[in-house]
Write an enzyme that holds these catalytic residues in place. Sequence first.
Site, mmCIF file in Angstrom:
data_model
loop_
_atom_site.group_PDB
_atom_site.id
_atom_site.type_symbol
_atom_site.label_atom_id
_atom_site.label_comp_id
_atom_site.label_asym_id
_atom_site.label_seq_id
_atom_site.Cartn_x
_atom_site.Cartn_y
_atom_site.Cartn_z
ATOM 1 N N HIS A 61 0.843 -1.198 0.000
ATOM 2 C CA HIS A 61 0.000 0.000 0.000
ATOM 3 C C HIS A 61 0.878 1.248 0.000
ATOM 4 C CE1 HIS A 61 -3.143 -2.811 1.073
ATOM 5 N NE2 HIS A 61 -2.513 -3.112 2.186
ATOM 6 N N GLU A 79 -1.701 -0.170 8.480
ATOM 7 C CA GLU A 79 -2.645 -1.072 9.120
ATOM 8 C C GLU A 79 -1.950 -1.851 10.222
ATOM 9 O OE1 GLU A 79 -3.949 -3.701 5.977
ATOM 10 O OE2 GLU A 79 -1.913 -3.910 5.262
ATOM 11 N N HIS A 137 3.660 -7.421 1.920
ATOM 12 C CA HIS A 137 3.106 -8.322 2.921
ATOM 13 C C HIS A 137 2.070 -9.262 2.324
ATOM 14 C CE1 HIS A 137 0.410 -4.789 2.850
ATOM 15 N NE2 HIS A 137 -0.562 -5.651 3.116
ATOM 16 N N ARG A 157 -1.492 -5.307 -5.955
ATOM 17 C CA ARG A 157 -1.131 -6.725 -5.920
ATOM 18 C C ARG A 157 0.126 -6.952 -6.751
ATOM 19 N NH1 ARG A 157 -6.799 -7.450 -5.825
ATOM 20 N NH2 ARG A 157 -6.910 -7.359 -8.100
#
Length: 270
Positions: A61, A79, A137, A157
């Site tokens: 991200h 996050e 991740h 992705r």
Amino acid sequence: MNVQLPIRQVEKPWGKDVLPAPFVASEGERIGEIWFEPPAELPQLLVKYIFTSEKLSVQVHPSDAQTLAKGIGRQGKEECWFIIDAEPGATLGIGFNEDLTEDEMRAAALDGSIEGLMTWHAVKPGDFFYIPANTVHAIGIGVGLIEVQQNSDITYRLFDYGRPRELHLDEGMAVSRGEVYDLAKYHRYVPETGSHTLVEGPLFHLDQVEGMPGSSVAARYPDALLVIPREGVALVGGEPVAPGSCALAESLAHIEFAPDGICLIARPGA
């Protein structure tokens, strides 16, 4: 004000058709995520439960600074993951075994070897990981977790195990750090009981509290906040909120915590 946030169950190819209580998947559905729709009062945060029967894509991200530079507003995503269930052998892939260049990452994403270059961390309930923006991740098989994140839908992705979904190599490589994850800085084990500060800004705050928060925690939550019960029922504005729910509270004064209850509480940063 409606205190309990609406729930949205999201189907995913890697989701599960049998969910832990109190969640239920309809027949024929593979539910991977349980979203709590962010309230208008706190649109910056999104809370999810995630349940996996297969590996998630290898992804990354951007940061707020990167999305602002592209002219698409504050759409970065940091996050954190609170592990609540883990089957034997469950792992999370975060960062790499050694530093990689952009060209090395791109080549590994194209030929599928990126999965083997990542560091896969064994997990158990109580493990907590913070995932900064730009960290490559993936969530492994057999993991159940609570995710608290900046409310952004930008995911790039890099590798998806041959699933027929779009990859975003150009965008992803532009923001990916081919680095070893700083486990000492971003991971901790959270005991089942007791109060513990998990994230302390600047993008958001997150605490586990047992019973009523103490004065030091309360000082960090002066206004509206989200309440995620883990054990016991909390009363938010007089309305019972049970585990498996997430609620908006105008302030801590509007919450009656069960004396031996365990809750997560969260709010945006400054």
